[in-house]
Design an enzyme around this catalytic site. Structure first.
Site, short mmCIF file in Angstrom:
data_model
loop_
_atom_site.label_atom_id
_atom_site.label_comp_id
_atom_site.label_asym_id
_atom_site.label_seq_id
_atom_site.Cartn_x
_atom_site.Cartn_y
_atom_site.Cartn_z
N GLU A 160 0.86 -1.12 0.07
CA GLU A 160 -0.16 -0.08 -0.05
C GLU A 160 0.99 1.38 0.02
O GLU A 160 1.85 1.29 0.72
CB GLU A 160 -0.96 0.16 1.33
CG GLU A 160 -1.65 1.50 1.64
CD GLU A 160 -2.54 1.30 2.75
OE1 GLU A 160 -2.70 0.21 3.47
OE2 GLU A 160 -2.66 2.51 3.39
N GLU A 187 -2.82 11.51 3.08
CA GLU A 187 -3.55 11.04 3.95
C GLU A 187 -3.47 12.08 5.23
O GLU A 187 -2.14 12.30 5.62
CB GLU A 187 -3.51 9.68 4.28
CG GLU A 187 -4.27 8.75 5.29
CD GLU A 187 -4.01 7.48 5.50
OE1 GLU A 187 -2.96 7.11 5.25
OE2 GLU A 187 -4.75 6.90 5.75
#
Ligand SMILES: *[C@@H]1O[C@H](CO)[C@@H](O)[C@H](O)[C@H]1NC(C)=O
Ligand SMILES: CC(=O)N[C@H]1CO[C@H](CO)[C@@H](O)[C@@H]1O
Length: 317
Positions: free
Chosen positions: A134, A139
């Site tokens: 990932e 974020e």
């Protein structure tokens, strides 16, 4: 330190054969997001107080909106929720295509802000997670600055703490089983890279370069004199060697990138509260209860939207 930097600059200059030139292979603008992404009306895997809706619902409620030069993705900001019912309507998009070696350039005008919000633009292959890795490009939660770019992997992929990047490494082990899946993150040096400060300047550009031997993430604020040639003009070809030191550099020395990362989808998601934004709500300076805010104060989420000018994908052809 100064000598080492000079030496690496020399090495780079002396090896033009490694020049990383990419050609634009896809470009997502406005309506193009409907053609190239799927709406994932799934239960939020991070237990957020959201209800991910399908495309028909998103369009009907204007949670997504496309114009010729903009794609808006937001959560509902008008409805008071039934505390016993589903969470606040929001949207999670996943690209139809997957990518291995590529550059993704994200031109953002605005990102979701507000207490309780947890927006992300990232890449993974959900079917094999975490074995397929990932990559979190953008974020964060609760408007906490700066942005962090993070890798999450199966066991055995680590990063040196000191490397040639503008940001600061948070911890070396990318293994999802270590430190509560903190991942091997890099906090950006630029405090305008997330939340209200990003929005106040009209956004900026994020770029991920993924090769078989490293990953790099850059960030350039809107109006910055350092935006590389070809980015703002959306050139058909780009050369990442000219982009300068990235905010985050993930070298492959102690992490075989080709082995730890499968072909990835691009995912854009916007949740509320849950495992991260909910857990750190008060320590991040937000008052009261995250779920109460999510249920009862729709007006707190009027700024909880992405305005994406375009996402361009470049590959080696
Ligand atoms: C939908 O959202 C767009 C972008 O925010 C806005 O310009 C438009 O007026 C909205 N449409 C409706 C019907 O509210
Ligand atoms: C709710 C949701 O889908 N959350 C995901 C958003 O993106 C991050 C990656 O940055 C995932 O870890 C979350 O599961």
């Amino acid at each position: 330190m100064k000598a080492a930097v000079a030496l690496s600059a020399l090495v780079t200059a002396a090896t033009p054969a490694l020049a990383a030139t990419y050609l634009m292979s896809e470009s997502f603008i406005g309506e193009g997001f409907y053609d190239n992404f799927d709406f994932q009306a799934i239960a939020d895997p991070t237990h957020g107080r959201v209800n991910y809706v399908d495309q028909a619902t998103a369009v009907a409620q204007n949670l997504t909106y496309a114009s010729s030069d903009s794609f808006i993705l937001r959560m509902d900001s008008t409805t008071v929720l039934d505390p016993a019912g589903p969470g606040r309507n929001s949207v999670r998009l996943r690209s139809k295509n997957t990518y291995t070696k590529h550059v993704a350039v994200i031109n953002l005008r605005h990102m979701p802000q507000g207490c309780g919000t947890w927006p992300a633009i990232w890449e993974t292959l959900e079917a094999t997670w975490p074995a397929g890795g990932e990559v979190d490009i953008l974020e964060g939660v609760n408007d906490v600055i700066p942005n962090a770019a993070t890798l999450h992997t199966s066991p055995g992929c680590t990063m040196p703490m000191v490397r040639e990047q503008l940001g600061a490494a948070t911890q070396p082990d990318c293994d999802t089983a270590v430190n509560g899946n903190a991942g091997c993150g890099v906090k950006f040096s630029d405090q305008t890279s997330f939340g209200p400060a990003l929005n106040a300047q009209g956004g900026g550009w994020y770029a991920l370069e993924r090769t078989d031997s490293f990953m790099k993430v850059w960030y350039w604020p809107r109006g910055s004199p350092n935006v590389p040639v070809g980015i703002a003009d959306r050139n058909a070809d780009i050369n990442t060697d000219n982009w300068g030191t990235p905010q985050a550099f993930f070298p492959g020395d102690t992490c075989n990138i080709a082995e730890y990362f499968d072909a990835h989808n691009i995912i854009i998601n916007l949740t509320l509260c849950g495992d991260w934004a909910g857990a750190t709500f008060n320590t991040n300076g937000c008052a009261g209860s995250c779920v109460d805010l999510a249920n009862n104060n729709p007006g707190a989420f009027t700024e909880a939207y992405f305005d994406i000018a375009n996402i361009d994908v470049y590959t080696v052809q």
